[in-house]
Design a protein around this motif. Structure first.
Motif, PDB file in Angstrom:
ATOM      1  N   ARG A  60       0.850  -1.188   0.000  1.00  0.00           N
ATOM      2  CA  ARG A  60       0.000   0.000   0.000  1.00  0.00           C
ATOM      3  C   ARG A  60       0.890   1.245   0.000  1.00  0.00           C
ATOM      4  N   GLU A  61       0.376   2.330  -0.562  1.00  0.00           N
ATOM      5  CA  GLU A  61       1.093   3.593  -0.578  1.00  0.00           C
ATOM      6  C   GLU A  61       0.087   4.727  -0.565  1.00  0.00           C
ATOM      7  N   ILE A  62       0.521   5.886  -0.071  1.00  0.00           N
ATOM      8  CA  ILE A  62      -0.324   7.067  -0.134  1.00  0.00           C
ATOM      9  C   ILE A  62       0.269   8.030  -1.153  1.00  0.00           C
ATOM     10  N   HIS A  63      -0.572   8.920  -1.653  1.00  0.00           N
ATOM     11  CA  HIS A  63      -0.125   9.905  -2.626  1.00  0.00           C
ATOM     12  C   HIS A  63       0.979  10.764  -2.021  1.00  0.00           C
ATOM     13  N   GLY A  64       2.024  10.996  -2.803  1.00  0.00           N
ATOM     14  CA  GLY A  64       3.112  11.827  -2.353  1.00  0.00           C
ATOM     15  C   GLY A  64       4.276  11.080  -1.730  1.00  0.00           C
ATOM     16  N   SER A  65       4.194   9.752  -1.712  1.00  0.00           N
ATOM     17  CA  SER A  65       5.255   8.964  -1.070  1.00  0.00           C
ATOM     18  C   SER A  65       6.334   8.496  -2.039  1.00  0.00           C
ATOM     19  N   ALA A  66       6.201   8.813  -3.316  1.00  0.00           N
ATOM     20  CA  ALA A  66       7.105   8.247  -4.328  1.00  0.00           C
ATOM     21  C   ALA A  66       8.560   8.619  -4.074  1.00  0.00           C
ATOM     22  N   ALA A  67       8.828   9.860  -3.694  1.00  0.00           N
ATOM     23  CA  ALA A  67      10.222  10.280  -3.500  1.00  0.00           C
ATOM     24  C   ALA A  67      10.861   9.534  -2.334  1.00  0.00           C
ATOM     25  N   ALA A  68      10.127   9.366  -1.237  1.00  0.00           N
ATOM     26  CA  ALA A  68      10.660   8.631  -0.087  1.00  0.00           C
ATOM     27  C   ALA A  68      10.866   7.164  -0.432  1.00  0.00           C
ATOM     28  N   GLN A  69       9.960   6.587  -1.222  1.00  0.00           N
ATOM     29  CA  GLN A  69      10.135   5.198  -1.657  1.00  0.00           C
ATOM     30  C   GLN A  69      11.388   5.050  -2.511  1.00  0.00           C
ATOM     31  N   ALA A  70      11.604   5.998  -3.412  1.00  0.00           N
ATOM     32  CA  ALA A  70      12.784   5.927  -4.278  1.00  0.00           C
ATOM     33  C   ALA A  70      14.060   6.026  -3.451  1.00  0.00           C
ATOM     34  N   GLU A  71      14.053   6.875  -2.432  1.00  0.00           N
ATOM     35  CA  GLU A  71      15.226   6.988  -1.572  1.00  0.00           C
ATOM     36  C   GLU A  71      15.444   5.705  -0.784  1.00  0.00           C
ATOM     37  N   ALA A  72      14.361   5.098  -0.315  1.00  0.00           N
ATOM     38  CA  ALA A  72      14.486   3.834   0.412  1.00  0.00           C
ATOM     39  C   ALA A  72      15.052   2.744  -0.486  1.00  0.00           C
ATOM     40  N   ARG A  73      14.567   2.677  -1.722  1.00  0.00           N
ATOM     41  CA  ARG A  73      15.103   1.677  -2.658  1.00  0.00           C
ATOM     42  C   ARG A  73      16.591   1.895  -2.889  1.00  0.00           C
ATOM     43  N   ALA A  74      16.986   3.137  -3.097  1.00  0.00           N
ATOM     44  CA  ALA A  74      18.395   3.434  -3.338  1.00  0.00           C
ATOM     45  C   ALA A  74      19.252   3.070  -2.131  1.00  0.00           C
ATOM     46  N   MET A  75      18.723   3.276  -0.938  1.00  0.00           N
ATOM     47  CA  MET A  75      19.468   2.945   0.273  1.00  0.00           C
ATOM     48  C   MET A  75      19.667   1.434   0.383  1.00  0.00           C
ATOM     49  N   VAL A  76      18.630   0.653   0.069  1.00  0.00           N
ATOM     50  CA  VAL A  76      18.740  -0.807   0.094  1.00  0.00           C
ATOM     51  C   VAL A  76      19.726  -1.277  -0.967  1.00  0.00           C
ATOM     52  N   GLU A  77      19.632  -0.709  -2.162  1.00  0.00           N
ATOM     53  CA  GLU A  77      20.562  -1.080  -3.229  1.00  0.00           C
ATOM     54  C   GLU A  77      22.011  -0.817  -2.818  1.00  0.00           C
ATOM     55  N   SER A  78      22.248   0.330  -2.199  1.00  0.00           N
ATOM     56  CA  SER A  78      23.603   0.664  -1.770  1.00  0.00           C
ATOM     57  C   SER A  78      24.105  -0.301  -0.701  1.00  0.00           C
ATOM     58  N   ALA A  79      23.236  -0.654   0.234  1.00  0.00           N
ATOM     59  CA  ALA A  79      23.635  -1.549   1.319  1.00  0.00           C
ATOM     60  C   ALA A  79      23.986  -2.933   0.801  1.00  0.00           C
ATOM     61  N   LEU A  80      23.276  -3.397  -0.224  1.00  0.00           N
ATOM     62  CA  LEU A  80      23.483  -4.745  -0.749  1.00  0.00           C
ATOM     63  C   LEU A  80      24.419  -4.780  -1.950  1.00  0.00           C
ATOM     64  N   ASN A  81      24.716  -3.593  -2.494  1.00  0.00           N
ATOM     65  CA  ASN A  81      25.512  -3.507  -3.724  1.00  0.00           C
ATOM     66  C   ASN A  81      24.833  -4.294  -4.841  1.00  0.00           C
ATOM     67  N   GLU A  82      23.532  -4.130  -4.927  1.00  0.00           N
ATOM     68  CA  GLU A  82      22.728  -4.766  -5.966  1.00  0.00           C
ATOM     69  C   GLU A  82      21.781  -3.724  -6.543  1.00  0.00           C
ATOM     70  N   THR A  83      21.154  -4.085  -7.660  1.00  0.00           N
ATOM     71  CA  THR A  83      20.141  -3.225  -8.272  1.00  0.00           C
ATOM     72  C   THR A  83      18.791  -3.898  -8.156  1.00  0.00           C
ATOM     73  N   ALA A  84      17.801  -3.149  -7.753  1.00  0.00           N
ATOM     74  CA  ALA A  84      16.460  -3.712  -7.613  1.00  0.00           C
ATOM     75  C   ALA A  84      15.931  -4.189  -8.953  1.00  0.00           C
ATOM     76  N   PRO A  85      15.170  -5.271  -8.961  1.00  0.00           N
ATOM     77  CA  PRO A  85      14.613  -5.765 -10.221  1.00  0.00           C
ATOM     78  C   PRO A  85      13.641  -4.761 -10.836  1.00  0.00           C
ATOM     79  N   GLU A  86      13.628  -4.721 -12.152  1.00  0.00           N
ATOM     80  CA  GLU A  86      12.667  -3.874 -12.858  1.00  0.00           C
ATOM     81  C   GLU A  86      11.359  -4.644 -12.970  1.00  0.00           C
ATOM     82  N   ALA A  87      10.518  -4.473 -11.973  1.00  0.00           N
ATOM     83  CA  ALA A  87       9.302  -5.281 -11.903  1.00  0.00           C
ATOM     84  C   ALA A  87       8.050  -4.486 -12.265  1.00  0.00           C
TER      85      ALA A  87
END
Length: 279
Positions: A60-87
């Motif tokens: 679930r997501e609320i309107h206006g959360s896209a930027a925070a989600q993108a930052e969270a994804r980037a933080m996870v990618e950096s921690a794992l040294n991986e790229t999230a799947p293009e799903a």
């Protein structure tokens, strides 16, 4: 891969006593945040399957959360040294496919922290639909002394969280069966009572939540992670290092904790198992 936790269960918060309803955070190194552990493959595969099969239930997501989600994804990618799947999914769902942890983005609006997006594939008796958009107070109303005391303490932590800090805490409970996706504990408790104490005792599990928080420095939000470890109780109780402590934690829980966790439905089965193990 060398495990950080060669023995089961990997997390043992019951060694510190009965469940407690306080913040109880411990600062950890950033390298330990999403480190591999025995639950990695099970939790990651489970999350991917839930997103594939029941996306509308677990994300679930609320309107206006896209930027925070993108930052969270980037933080996870950096921690794992991986790229999230293009799903073809929102960023937080993509990040959830990379880890064994459920992911929750909290954002502050008008001085109140609320749930802005979550990928909740292994919830412990609540759902994504229930949690989305709720404030910290709203989320903690059912918890003993949760609102405003505990919610206020958590808000204080969120407000003062440094950009480079990572904190960890644990919750634990006893669960009937080994289901990871448990938005409602009622059916599990009903199954346990229908089986009777002796048969139900063999299916009791320790369920531990390992939770972490990190600041999202660019958007000002907080990323909250929840990793689940599920282990049969019987081997834990047979181990002299863990059996007595878990028994003491169960029996020593305060009445309000027992009511909140609905342990009354498992009481007979748990006592049968403890007595069988001479505890």
């Amino acid at each position: 891969m060398t495990s950080f936790f060669p023995d089961r269960p990997p997390y043992r918060p019951f060694l510190s006593g009965p469940p407690k309803f306080k913040v109880g955070l411990k600062k950890i190194e950033a390298a330990e945040w999403l480190r591999p552990d025995p639950e990695l493959q099970a939790g990651r595969a489970h999350g991917a399957a839930m997103l594939d099969q029941r996306f509308s239930e677990v994300f679930r997501e609320i309107h206006g959360s896209a930027a925070a989600q993108a930052e969270a994804r980037a933080m996870v990618e950096s921690a794992l040294n991986e790229t999230a799947p293009e799903a073809g999914e929102p960023d937080l769902a993509r990040a959830r496919r990379m880890v064994s942890d459920d992911l929750v983005v909290m954002t502050a609006e008008d001085g109140e922290w609320r749930t802005a997006a979550l990928a909740l594939c292994q919830p412990t008796f609540f759902s994504a639909g229930h949690a989305i958009g709720k404030t910290l107070d709203g989320l903690h109303v059912p918890v003993p002394d949760g609102s405003p005391r505990l919610a206020g303490a958590i808000a204080h932590v969120f407000n003062s969280l440094a950009a480079d800090a990572v904190f960890e805490r644990f919750n634990w409970t006893v669960q009937f069966g080994e289901d990871r996706y448990t938005p409602d504990g009622g059916p599990l408790r009903a199954q346990a009572e229908a089986l009777g104490p002796e048969a139900a005792a063999d299916q009791l599990h320790l369920r531990v939540e390992r939770q972490t928080i990190r600041r999202l420095p660019e958007t000002g939000g907080v990323l909250f992670t929840i990793r689940i470890a599920l282990d049969p109780l019987e081997p834990i109780l047979r181990n002299p290092e863990t059996g007595a402590a878990l028994a003491a934690g169960w029996r020593g829980a305060a009445d309000n904790a027992r009511r909140y966790k609905r342990w009354d439905a498992l009481e007979a089965a748990m006592e049968h198992l403890l007595k069988r193990e001479n505890l």
